[in-house]
Write an enzyme that holds these catalytic residues in place. Structure first.
Site, PDB file in Angstrom:
ATOM      1  N   HIS A 209       5.600   3.008  12.304  1.00 57.11           N
ATOM      2  CA  HIS A 209       4.544   2.435  11.453  1.00 57.11           C
ATOM      3  C   HIS A 209       3.882   1.192  12.042  1.00 57.11           C
ATOM      4  O   HIS A 209       2.897   0.711  11.496  1.00 57.11           O
ATOM      5  CB  HIS A 209       5.098   2.101  10.066  1.00 57.11           C
ATOM      6  CG  HIS A 209       5.958   0.875  10.057  1.00 57.11           C
ATOM      7  ND1 HIS A 209       7.259   0.900  10.486  1.00 57.11           N
ATOM      8  CD2 HIS A 209       5.691  -0.409   9.705  1.00 57.11           C
ATOM      9  CE1 HIS A 209       7.767  -0.317  10.368  1.00 57.11           C
ATOM     10  NE2 HIS A 209       6.842  -1.138   9.915  1.00 57.11           N
TER      11      HIS A 209
HETATM   12  C1  UD1 Z   1       4.369  -3.479   5.769  1.00 57.76           C
HETATM   13  C2  UD1 Z   1       4.847  -4.772   6.425  1.00 57.76           C
HETATM   14  C3  UD1 Z   1       5.797  -4.426   7.577  1.00 57.76           C
HETATM   15  C4  UD1 Z   1       6.912  -3.518   7.092  1.00 57.76           C
HETATM   16  C5  UD1 Z   1       6.287  -2.290   6.470  1.00 57.76           C
HETATM   17  C6  UD1 Z   1       7.300  -1.300   5.977  1.00 57.76           C
HETATM   18  C7  UD1 Z   1       3.277  -6.658   6.485  1.00 57.76           C
HETATM   19  C8  UD1 Z   1       2.357  -7.437   7.330  1.00 57.76           C
HETATM   20  N1  UD1 Z   1       3.740  -5.519   7.014  1.00 57.76           N
HETATM   21  O1  UD1 Z   1       3.576  -2.753   6.695  1.00 57.76           O
HETATM   22  O2  UD1 Z   1       6.361  -5.614   8.072  1.00 57.76           O
HETATM   23  O3  UD1 Z   1       7.735  -3.174   8.175  1.00 57.76           O
HETATM   24  O4  UD1 Z   1       5.486  -2.719   5.364  1.00 57.76           O
HETATM   25  O5  UD1 Z   1       6.655  -0.196   5.427  1.00 57.76           O
HETATM   26  O6  UD1 Z   1       3.589  -7.077   5.400  1.00 57.76           O
HETATM   27  N2  UD1 Z   1       0.072   2.468   1.968  1.00 57.76           N
HETATM   28  C9  UD1 Z   1       0.140   3.482   1.051  1.00 57.76           C
HETATM   29  N3  UD1 Z   1       1.038   3.359   0.019  1.00 57.76           N
HETATM   30  C10 UD1 Z   1       1.844   2.283  -0.130  1.00 57.76           C
HETATM   31  C11 UD1 Z   1       1.748   1.256   0.819  1.00 57.76           C
HETATM   32  C12 UD1 Z   1       0.860   1.356   1.861  1.00 57.76           C
HETATM   33  O7  UD1 Z   1      -0.552   4.478   1.131  1.00 57.76           O
HETATM   34  O8  UD1 Z   1       2.635   2.263  -1.078  1.00 57.76           O
HETATM   35  C13 UD1 Z   1      -0.877   2.587   3.092  1.00 57.76           C
HETATM   36  C14 UD1 Z   1      -2.221   2.001   2.826  1.00 57.76           C
HETATM   37  O9  UD1 Z   1      -3.164   2.810   3.409  1.00 57.76           O
HETATM   38  C15 UD1 Z   1      -2.171   0.667   3.550  1.00 57.76           C
HETATM   39  C16 UD1 Z   1      -1.252   0.970   4.717  1.00 57.76           C
HETATM   40  O10 UD1 Z   1      -0.329   1.942   4.217  1.00 57.76           O
HETATM   41  O11 UD1 Z   1      -3.423   0.228   3.954  1.00 57.76           O
HETATM   42  C17 UD1 Z   1      -0.517  -0.228   5.237  1.00 57.76           C
HETATM   43  O12 UD1 Z   1       0.211  -0.893   4.192  1.00 57.76           O
HETATM   44  P1  UD1 Z   1       0.518  -2.467   4.302  1.00 57.76           P
HETATM   45  O13 UD1 Z   1       1.288  -2.919   3.151  1.00 57.76           O
HETATM   46  O14 UD1 Z   1      -0.711  -3.202   4.670  1.00 57.76           O
HETATM   47  O15 UD1 Z   1       1.425  -2.584   5.618  1.00 57.76           O
HETATM   48  P2  UD1 Z   1       2.565  -1.635   6.213  1.00 57.76           P
HETATM   49  O16 UD1 Z   1       2.026  -0.979   7.413  1.00 57.76           O
HETATM   50  O17 UD1 Z   1       3.199  -0.788   5.171  1.00 57.76           O
END
Ligand code: UD1
Length: 365
Positions: A209
């Site tokens: 990820h």
């Molecule tokens: C976040 C954390 C990372 C952690 C990871 C575990 C930060 C900067 N990053 O990254 O350290 O290792 O979580 O998963 O805080 N999305 C969904 N559903 C959800 C959550 C996210 O569809 O429930 C998608 C969305 O398109 C979103 C993308 O995932 O834009 C990224 O989510 P985000 O919370 O920004 O960061 P992660 O990559 O999950």
């Protein structure tokens, strides 16, 4: 540090939930203190959030901020704005944050500017790579926290080097391993291997990820090439993170990945099934922070697709090695694992299931 009677515990993203589960239970058991659980909503899908609350018996959050996804600035700012309102209403004496996600830093910043003490769980970890958003979150959170709860020896060293007041630093061990140990009986009963049609020790598992691995087409193609090779040797189970799923689609690679016959792509798994998957894997291929630790605890070989790690004890003591996206290195490591030639590793100090209890004891004083 004065009397603490009201505490806010913050959780927001998947890797937070297993870290605060026992903490909330144990703090609530001390009747002299009031514990409020705030979920920022950084992760919101059922499989990224609610399933962890159910399986780990985390009480329903008292406050849900519902911030959702966004750019770093937007997400962090939304959490700060919402959390400030909660702070004004609840007036806690202590805010506890864990790990290195945007929710961690956002809430620590709000609390400290309101003159409320902050405790950081998993303090002192450093990748020394400021290109990682998590590294900025770690550095900034530690700089403004009042209790620095350290999970591994490198954390002590890093905090000392940065000039942290030794009176603030407490070497308590790894709360994520507490959750793993506490749930082992349930984990053993998981039916996930049968469901996936794999046998213990006969498959590997993959998670990805990190933006550096999944955001560009070039990186995804390099990974595809590696997976093609590995899946010609053994099945590879791949619970796919929503971010990675959308990136693979965006770059038009969905079909290509789907055609890898022995790549078993599945939804993100709940905690119990996921740990069962790790526990019985021949090896893990990952870019996660937490999985480096979980595989070390379980004695499962871990190939980390990163150039650095903020968790060096998993390399120096555990079963982990850094691989980057280097195909030759990874395939060589796979050969060694298949031939039974991989380091056995040992479990780092204080990864003993009692870290949460140590934290609660310190807070109680
Ligand atoms: C976040 C954390 C990372 C952690 C990871 C575990 C930060 C900067 N990053 O990254 O350290 O290792 O979580 O998963 O805080 N999305 C969904 N559903 C959800 C959550 C996210 O569809 O429930 C998608 C969305 O398109 C979103 C993308 O995932 O834009 C990224 O989510 P985000 O919370 O920004 O960061 P992660 O990559 O999950």
């Amino acid at each position: 540090m004065g009397m603490i009677s009201k505490i806010i515990v913050v959780a927001g993203a998947r890797p937070n939930f297993m870290k605060i589960a026992l903490l909330v239970q144990q703090l609530r058991a001390i009747k002299s203190k009031q514990t409020i659980l705030v979920h920022t909503g950084q992760h919101y899908d059922y499989q990224m959030s609610e399933v962890f609350f159910q399986e780990l018996k985390i009480p329903k959050p008292d406050v849900f901020l519902n911030v959702g996804s966004g750019s770093h600035a937007v997400q962090t700012a939304k959490i700060m704005t919402e959390f400030e309102g909660v702070m004004l209403k609840e007036k806690p004496d202590l805010v506890i944050v864990a790990g290195d996600v945007n929710s961690t830093l956002a809430c620590a910043l709000v609390a400290t500017k309101m003159n409320v003490k902050v405790a950081h769980i998993e303090s002192g970890l450093r990748s020394l790579d400021r290109g990682m958003p998590e590294e900025i979150n770690r550095l900034a959170t530690d700089a403004i926290s009042d209790y620095l709860f350290v999970s591994e020896a490198s954390g002590l060293h890093n905090l000392k080097k940065e000039g942290a007041d030794p009176k603030k630093v407490f070497y308590v061990g790894n709360v994520m391993i507490d959750a793993l140990i506490a749930n082992l009986p349930t984990i053993r009963k998981s039916g996930i291997l049968k469901k996936l049609g794999v046998k213990p020790g006969s498959y590997a598992a993959l998670t990805l990820h990190r933006p550096s691995n999944v955001d560009t087409k070039q990186a995804l193609l390099e990974i595809y090439d590696i997976l093609k090779n590995i899946t010609s040797q053994l099945p590879l189970v791949y619970p796919i993170h929503p971010r990675t799923k959308s990136m693979i689609e965006k770059h038009g690679l969905k079909e290509k990945f789907a055609k890898l016959a022995h790549l078993k792509q599945v939804q993100p798994l709940g905690y119990i099934d996921f740990i069962q998957l790790v526990k019985n894997a021949k090896f893990m291929l990952t870019d996660s922070g937490g999985i480096q630790e979980e595989s070390t605890y379980l004695g499962v070989p871990c190939l980390t697709m990163r150039e650095n790690t903020e968790r060096p004890s998993t390399i120096e003591e555990g079963t982990n090695k850094l691989m980057g996206r280097n195909k030759a290195h990874i395939l060589k490591a796979v050969r060694q694992i298949m031939a039974g030639r991989w380091k056995k590793g040992r479990i780092p100090m204080y990864w003993d299931g009692k870290s949460t209890a140590r934290i609660v004891k310190i807070i109680k004083k």
